[in-house]
Enzyme design. Structure first.
Site, PDB file in Angstrom:
ATOM      1  N   ARG A   1     -13.212  13.838   8.540  1.00  8.31           N
ATOM      2  CA  ARG A   1     -13.759  14.580   7.747  1.00  8.31           C
ATOM      3  C   ARG A   1     -15.153  14.160   7.744  1.00  8.31           C
ATOM      4  O   ARG A   1     -15.714  12.743   8.120  1.00  8.31           O
ATOM      5  CB  ARG A   1     -14.024  14.022   6.500  1.00  8.31           C
TER       6      ARG A   1
ATOM      7  N   HIS B   1     -15.983  -4.874   6.150  1.00  8.57           N
ATOM      8  CA  HIS B   1     -15.646  -3.029   6.366  1.00  8.57           C
ATOM      9  C   HIS B   1     -16.197  -2.488   6.898  1.00  8.57           C
ATOM     10  O   HIS B   1     -17.182  -2.499   6.761  1.00  8.57           O
ATOM     11  CB  HIS B   1     -15.115  -2.762   5.214  1.00  8.57           C
TER      12      HIS B   1
ATOM     13  N   GLU C   1      -7.917   2.663   9.192  1.00  9.60           N
ATOM     14  CA  GLU C   1      -7.418   4.316   8.004  1.00  9.60           C
ATOM     15  C   GLU C   1      -8.318   4.499   9.143  1.00  9.60           C
ATOM     16  O   GLU C   1      -9.013   4.617   9.797  1.00  9.60           O
ATOM     17  CB  GLU C   1      -7.019   4.574   6.706  1.00  9.60           C
TER      18      GLU C   1
ATOM     19  N   LYS D   1       1.134  -1.455   0.200  1.00 12.56           N
ATOM     20  CA  LYS D   1      -0.424  -0.003  -0.183  1.00 12.56           C
ATOM     21  C   LYS D   1       0.807   1.011  -0.179  1.00 12.56           C
ATOM     22  O   LYS D   1       2.171   1.305   0.373  1.00 12.56           O
ATOM     23  CB  LYS D   1      -0.998   0.265   1.358  1.00 12.56           C
TER      24      LYS D   1
HETATM   25  C1  MV4 Z   1      -7.628  -4.417   2.638  1.00 12.76           C
HETATM   26  C2  MV4 Z   1      -7.919  -5.267   2.885  1.00 12.76           C
HETATM   27  C3  MV4 Z   1      -7.562  -6.917   3.344  1.00 12.76           C
HETATM   28  N1  MV4 Z   1      -5.912  -6.871   3.755  1.00 12.76           N
HETATM   29  N2  MV4 Z   1      -6.037  -4.581   3.461  1.00 12.76           N
HETATM   30  C4  MV4 Z   1     -10.181  -1.205   0.392  1.00 12.76           C
HETATM   31  C5  MV4 Z   1      -9.652   0.234   0.839  1.00 12.76           C
HETATM   32  C6  MV4 Z   1      -9.459   0.725   1.670  1.00 12.76           C
HETATM   33  N3  MV4 Z   1      -9.794   1.394   2.744  1.00 12.76           N
HETATM   34  C7  MV4 Z   1      -8.882  -0.579   1.991  1.00 12.76           C
HETATM   35  N4  MV4 Z   1      -9.219  -2.029   1.612  1.00 12.76           N
HETATM   36  C8  MV4 Z   1      -8.486  -2.616   1.908  1.00 12.76           C
HETATM   37  N5  MV4 Z   1      -7.669  -2.669   2.925  1.00 12.76           N
HETATM   38  C9  MV4 Z   1      -5.954  -5.511   3.767  1.00 12.76           C
HETATM   39  N6  MV4 Z   1      -4.627  -5.734   4.960  1.00 12.76           N
HETATM   40  C10 MV4 Z   1      -8.713  -5.096   2.103  1.00 12.76           C
HETATM   41  C11 MV4 Z   1      -9.589  -3.829   2.046  1.00 12.76           C
HETATM   42  C12 MV4 Z   1     -10.700  -3.514   1.147  1.00 12.76           C
HETATM   43  C13 MV4 Z   1     -11.798  -4.910   0.145  1.00 12.76           C
HETATM   44  C14 MV4 Z   1     -10.545  -4.975  -0.939  1.00 12.76           C
HETATM   45  C15 MV4 Z   1     -11.122  -5.671  -1.723  1.00 12.76           C
HETATM   46  C16 MV4 Z   1     -12.350  -5.161  -2.732  1.00 12.76           C
HETATM   47  C17 MV4 Z   1     -13.541  -4.686  -1.819  1.00 12.76           C
HETATM   48  C18 MV4 Z   1     -12.351  -4.298  -0.347  1.00 12.76           C
HETATM   49  C19 MV4 Z   1     -14.072  -3.334   0.013  1.00 12.76           C
HETATM   50  C20 MV4 Z   1     -13.051  -2.920   1.326  1.00 12.76           C
HETATM   51  C21 MV4 Z   1     -11.514  -3.302   1.740  1.00 12.76           C
END
Ligand code: MV4
Length: 448
Positions: free
Chosen positions: A292, A208, A288, A158
């Site tokens: 806002r 999420h 994170e 990331k």
């Molecule tokens: C991730 C994750 C899995 N593992 N990080 C996506 C939005 C951002 N705020 C962080 N996100 C993610 N981070 C780790 N270490 C999964 C997501 C994720 C996501 C990933 C693939 C498809 C849809 C998603 C929806 C929400 C979060």
């Protein structure tokens, strides 16, 4: 108290902020680009100032033009809405340097949370569990490979200045990491002006979930519960609800109080959101913090009875919270469906003339936060969100029924919209059961 508020935003959120200002007796100033000259939010504000041509870099992101509009109109405060300049620490600083109230947190908190690596460090230090990963930005590919081996594949690479899904990539082995590293670094440097990368364990199919907090400038803070935001497409949220069907009352309480503690330790003020990944076993990891007001704030308002924009304005004016955690009560269930001007099959924005926008009647349990009306043009310059349909009922099952009914009375012609996708989600068996992890939309057939 604020007497005149300039809104440095557009569309549905500008209208949303104006609505609360009218109720509170605060006068409003809209700033607008040429593309928005005849938009609803421009008509509804008490005053309006043109700030430039349609591209955001020449209008809604132009700090000098916005500050000048505030000066010209005698506004005493600026609300940034979401997106655009809302998480721009330097904008907050310049607003305050001009002697105005910035409706948002201290710029130091915005800057700290803008760096995802620093956010992980700071939040972990306050006792929030974070996704296993690196403590610092990666200095080299060799260090990245070493770290990935320690964390265990699959990992996510990331960008520290990314967030919201921008600049992240799943990495399954060292070979993939070698291929991805230099390119990701270069992309991050050119998109964000900062090439720092970090690694996290990749969590498969998590939920999420986010926690809403509210703090005043006297060190009082509360959490306003959680939202389930797993139904996303290309990291764009589509349907959100409160409360999350995943969390027990005890877990909500634990995550909420830890989030408030973390926000207090940051010196945070105003509304803020802690994003987590969570699973069925009760594990959760800080991801994170958004500094806002969020697009999906209405579902929290619906179940708490609080107006988050009102509280933003009150704490920004220096007022203390008039209630404590034990006074926050959650009633019923609320679901938000985001209506986008886009081709739901291909996911591309679909700008054009909105010939007809027919929405359900606004009535008990049905809230409409829209930026447009029939005859308006959705331009290609901005986010394709047309508006949000928010339903609220005593139970989740009743809220879903109301959502289905409300979506069926919506009609959009002239442009393509995601209405068919929303209708499919609202009757999907997994959605009905609350089984909405982040893989949900991948498994949704539009023709069902
Ligand atoms: C991730 C994750 C899995 N593992 N990080 C996506 C939005 C951002 N705020 C962080 N996100 C993610 N981070 C780790 N270490 C999964 C997501 C994720 C996501 C990933 C693939 C498809 C849809 C998603 C929806 C929400 C979060």
């Amino acid at each position: 108290m604020i007497t005149k508020l300039l809104i440095a935003n557009r569309g549905e959120i500008a209208r949303r902020i104006i609505r609360t200002c009218k109720r509170m007796g605060i006068s409003t100033v809209a700033v607008y680009s040429d593309a928005d000259e005849s938009a609803l939010f421009v008509k509804e504000a008490d005053e309006r100032v043109r700030i430039g041509p349609p591209p955001v870099a020449e209008s809604y992101l132009k700090i000098d033009a916005i500050l000048e509009a505030a000066q010209q109109t005698g506004a005493d405060a600026i609300h940034p809405g979401y997106g655009l300049l809302s998480e721009h620490a330097d904008f907050a600083k310049r607003v305050r340097q001009q002697g105005l109230i910035f409706v948002g947190p201290p710029e130091a908190a915005i800057a700290a949370m803008g760096s995802k690596v620093e956010a992980r460090r700071r939040m972990s230090a306050t006792g929030l569990p974070i996704v296993p990963g690196t403590e610092n930005a990666l200095a080299s590919l060799e260090e990245a490979i070493e770290a990935a081996e320690r964390i265990g594949y699959p990992v996510m690479l990331k960008a520290s200045s990314g967030g919201g899904g921008i600049g992240m990539q799943i990495i399954r082995d060292a070979e993939e990491l070698k291929k991805a590293f230099a390119g990701s670094q270069a992309r991050a440097a050119s998109y964000f002006g900062n090439g720092d990368l970090f690694l996290e364990k990749y969590i498969e199919k998590p939920h999420h979930v986010e926690i809403q907090v509210l703090l005043d400038s006297q060190g009082n803070g509360v959490h306003l519960g959680d939202r389930e935001c797993s139904i996303q497409r290309r990291h764009q949220k589509v349907v959100e609800e409160a409360p999350s069907p995943l969390l027990s009352a005890a877990l909500r309480q634990e995550m909420g109080s830890k989030a408030v503690q973390a926000a207090l330790s940051l010196g945070y003020e105003g509304v803020g959101t802690f994003e987590f990944l969570a699973d069925e076993s009760g594990n959760y990891y800080f991801l994170e913090m958004n500094t806002r007001l969020q697009v999906e704030h209405p579902v929290t308002e619906q179940i708490t009875g609080l107006d988050l924009v009102e509280w933003q304005l009150r704490v920004a004016s220096g007022e203390s919270l008039t209630f404590q955690q034990q006074d926050v009560h959650f009633h019923g269930h609320s679901i938000e469906a985001r209506v986008y001007a886009e081709d739901p099959v291909r996911g591309f924005p679909s700008p054009g003339k909105l010939q007809v926008l027919d929405l359900p009647e606004e009535m008990e349990g049905v809230r409409l936060d829209f930026g447009f009306q029939s005859g308006d043009t959705i331009t290609p310059f901005y986010d394709p969100l047309i508006g949000k349909l928010v339903v609220t009922a005593s139970t989740r099952a009743e809220a879903i029924q109301l959502l289905q009914k409300a979506l069926n009375t919506c009609q959009i012609t002239g442009i393509k919209s995601n209405l068919p996708q929303l209708q499919a989600i609202a009757k999907d068996e997994r959605f009905l059961q609350g089984l909405t992890d982040t893989s949900f939309l991948t498994g949704l057939s539009l023709n069902s």
